[in-house]
Motif scaffolding. Structure first.
Motif, PDB file in Angstrom:
ATOM      1  N   GLY A  57       0.805  -1.215   0.000  1.00 19.63           N
ATOM      2  CA  GLY A  57       0.000   0.000   0.000  1.00 19.63           C
ATOM      3  C   GLY A  57       0.836   1.261   0.000  1.00 19.63           C
ATOM      4  O   GLY A  57       0.446   2.274  -0.565  1.00 19.63           O
ATOM      5  N   LEU A  58       1.984   1.210   0.662  1.00 18.09           N
ATOM      6  CA  LEU A  58       2.909   2.345   0.715  1.00 18.09           C
ATOM      7  C   LEU A  58       4.328   1.819   0.571  1.00 18.09           C
ATOM      8  O   LEU A  58       4.608   0.665   0.869  1.00 18.09           O
ATOM      9  CB  LEU A  58       2.798   3.076   2.060  1.00 18.09           C
ATOM     10  N   SER A  59       5.209   2.691   0.161  1.00 23.18           N
ATOM     11  CA  SER A  59       6.614   2.294   0.079  1.00 23.18           C
ATOM     12  C   SER A  59       7.230   2.304   1.471  1.00 23.18           C
ATOM     13  O   SER A  59       6.698   2.913   2.408  1.00 23.18           O
ATOM     14  CB  SER A  59       7.377   3.269  -0.818  1.00 23.18           C
ATOM     15  N   ALA A  60       8.344   1.656   1.603  1.00 25.42           N
ATOM     16  CA  ALA A  60       9.053   1.650   2.884  1.00 25.42           C
ATOM     17  C   ALA A  60       9.417   3.071   3.295  1.00 25.42           C
ATOM     18  O   ALA A  60       9.310   3.432   4.470  1.00 25.42           O
ATOM     19  CB  ALA A  60      10.297   0.774   2.793  1.00 25.42           C
ATOM     20  N   ASN A  61       9.822   3.900   2.343  1.00 25.80           N
ATOM     21  CA  ASN A  61      10.170   5.291   2.663  1.00 25.80           C
ATOM     22  C   ASN A  61       8.974   6.060   3.195  1.00 25.80           C
ATOM     23  O   ASN A  61       9.121   6.868   4.122  1.00 25.80           O
ATOM     24  CB  ASN A  61      10.737   6.006   1.435  1.00 25.80           C
ATOM     25  N   GLN A  62       7.804   5.844   2.635  1.00 26.91           N
ATOM     26  CA  GLN A  62       6.606   6.528   3.122  1.00 26.91           C
ATOM     27  C   GLN A  62       6.295   6.118   4.564  1.00 26.91           C
ATOM     28  O   GLN A  62       5.956   6.961   5.397  1.00 26.91           O
ATOM     29  CB  GLN A  62       5.404   6.222   2.222  1.00 26.91           C
ATOM     30  N   ILE A  63       6.427   4.842   4.847  1.00 29.98           N
ATOM     31  CA  ILE A  63       6.157   4.356   6.196  1.00 29.98           C
ATOM     32  C   ILE A  63       7.180   4.929   7.178  1.00 29.98           C
ATOM     33  O   ILE A  63       6.831   5.374   8.272  1.00 29.98           O
ATOM     34  CB  ILE A  63       6.147   2.816   6.238  1.00 29.98           C
ATOM     35  N   VAL A  64       8.437   4.939   6.777  1.00 25.47           N
ATOM     36  CA  VAL A  64       9.479   5.500   7.637  1.00 25.47           C
ATOM     37  C   VAL A  64       9.196   6.979   7.909  1.00 25.47           C
ATOM     38  O   VAL A  64       9.402   7.455   9.029  1.00 25.47           O
ATOM     39  CB  VAL A  64      10.879   5.281   7.030  1.00 25.47           C
ATOM     40  N   ASN A  65       8.696   7.699   6.927  1.00 27.84           N
ATOM     41  CA  ASN A  65       8.348   9.107   7.147  1.00 27.84           C
ATOM     42  C   ASN A  65       7.263   9.248   8.206  1.00 27.84           C
ATOM     43  O   ASN A  65       7.345  10.127   9.075  1.00 27.84           O
ATOM     44  CB  ASN A  65       7.916   9.773   5.843  1.00 27.84           C
ATOM     45  N   TYR A  66       6.245   8.387   8.153  1.00 25.15           N
ATOM     46  CA  TYR A  66       5.200   8.411   9.188  1.00 25.15           C
ATOM     47  C   TYR A  66       5.789   8.048  10.553  1.00 25.15           C
ATOM     48  O   TYR A  66       5.454   8.660  11.581  1.00 25.15           O
ATOM     49  CB  TYR A  66       4.059   7.466   8.848  1.00 25.15           C
ATOM     50  N   MET A  67       6.672   7.059  10.594  1.00 30.60           N
ATOM     51  CA  MET A  67       7.298   6.668  11.861  1.00 30.60           C
ATOM     52  C   MET A  67       8.115   7.819  12.437  1.00 30.60           C
ATOM     53  O   MET A  67       8.057   8.082  13.643  1.00 30.60           O
ATOM     54  CB  MET A  67       8.208   5.451  11.636  1.00 30.60           C
ATOM     55  N   ASN A  68       8.853   8.489  11.583  1.00 25.35           N
ATOM     56  CA  ASN A  68       9.663   9.615  12.044  1.00 25.35           C
ATOM     57  C   ASN A  68       8.776  10.749  12.552  1.00 25.35           C
ATOM     58  O   ASN A  68       9.127  11.417  13.537  1.00 25.35           O
ATOM     59  CB  ASN A  68      10.589  10.116  10.940  1.00 25.35           C
ATOM     60  N   GLN A  69       7.648  10.946  11.922  1.00 25.50           N
ATOM     61  CA  GLN A  69       6.711  11.961  12.389  1.00 25.50           C
ATOM     62  C   GLN A  69       6.204  11.606  13.794  1.00 25.50           C
ATOM     63  O   GLN A  69       6.120  12.467  14.676  1.00 25.50           O
ATOM     64  CB  GLN A  69       5.546  12.087  11.417  1.00 25.50           C
ATOM     65  N   PHE A  70       5.889  10.337  14.007  1.00 25.77           N
ATOM     66  CA  PHE A  70       5.466   9.888  15.332  1.00 25.77           C
ATOM     67  C   PHE A  70       6.570  10.102  16.364  1.00 25.77           C
ATOM     68  O   PHE A  70       6.328  10.649  17.443  1.00 25.77           O
ATOM     69  CB  PHE A  70       5.040   8.416  15.296  1.00 25.77           C
ATOM     70  N   LYS A  71       7.768   9.679  16.022  1.00 23.11           N
ATOM     71  CA  LYS A  71       8.888   9.800  16.948  1.00 23.11           C
ATOM     72  C   LYS A  71       9.169  11.258  17.305  1.00 23.11           C
ATOM     73  O   LYS A  71       9.533  11.564  18.448  1.00 23.11           O
ATOM     74  CB  LYS A  71      10.137   9.155  16.347  1.00 23.11           C
ATOM     75  N   ALA A  72       8.996  12.159  16.360  1.00 21.88           N
ATOM     76  CA  ALA A  72       9.243  13.584  16.630  1.00 21.88           C
ATOM     77  C   ALA A  72       8.157  14.166  17.532  1.00 21.88           C
ATOM     78  O   ALA A  72       8.421  15.068  18.326  1.00 21.88           O
ATOM     79  CB  ALA A  72       9.317  14.357  15.315  1.00 21.88           C
ATOM     80  N   ALA A  73       6.948  13.641  17.408  1.00 19.67           N
ATOM     81  CA  ALA A  73       5.809  14.189  18.162  1.00 19.67           C
ATOM     82  C   ALA A  73       5.709  13.627  19.570  1.00 19.67           C
ATOM     83  O   ALA A  73       5.193  14.284  20.467  1.00 19.67           O
ATOM     84  CB  ALA A  73       4.509  13.924  17.414  1.00 19.67           C
ATOM     85  N   VAL A  74       6.183  12.416  19.751  1.00 19.84           N
ATOM     86  CA  VAL A  74       6.031  11.733  21.050  1.00 19.84           C
ATOM     87  C   VAL A  74       7.428  11.480  21.614  1.00 19.84           C
ATOM     88  O   VAL A  74       8.166  10.656  21.073  1.00 19.84           O
ATOM     89  CB  VAL A  74       5.267  10.411  20.906  1.00 19.84           C
ATOM     90  N   PRO A  75       7.771  12.193  22.679  1.00 18.12           N
ATOM     91  CA  PRO A  75       9.122  12.031  23.244  1.00 18.12           C
ATOM     92  C   PRO A  75       9.358  10.645  23.833  1.00 18.12           C
ATOM     93  O   PRO A  75       8.484   9.928  24.154  1.00 18.12           O
ATOM     94  CB  PRO A  75       9.194  13.102  24.324  1.00 18.12           C
TER      95      PRO A  75
END
Length: 75
Positions: A57-75
């Motif tokens: 459904g998404l590329s690995a890079n797209q998923i990593v971008n979402y993961m990085n967004q989560f990590k940046a938002a949640v300490p």
């Protein structure tokens, strides 16, 4: 969201996930919900897009971008 809060109120360990797909608005809404729950302290383990790789459904890079967004938002 209420089930996660209820489980946490009972002292249970909680796991919550964001269901990602090829609709950017829907995926972002899922991620925002997960971020909100995590910031409340009711999520012990978060999963971002774990299922989407199985059906391409998404590329690995797209998923990593979402993961990085989560990590940046949640300490």
């Amino acid at each position: 969201m209420e089930a996660i809060r209820y489980a946490k109120s009972l002292g249970m360990t909680t796991v919550a996930g964001a269901w990602m797909d090829n609709r950017p608005g829907a995926s972002q809404a899922e991620l925002n919900c997960l971020i909100d729950l995590a910031k409340e302290g009711v999520v012990d383990l978060a999963s971002v897009g774990s299922e989407v790789l199985t059906w391409n459904g998404l590329s690995a890079n797209q998923i990593v971008n979402y993961m990085n967004q989560f990590k940046a938002a949640v300490p």
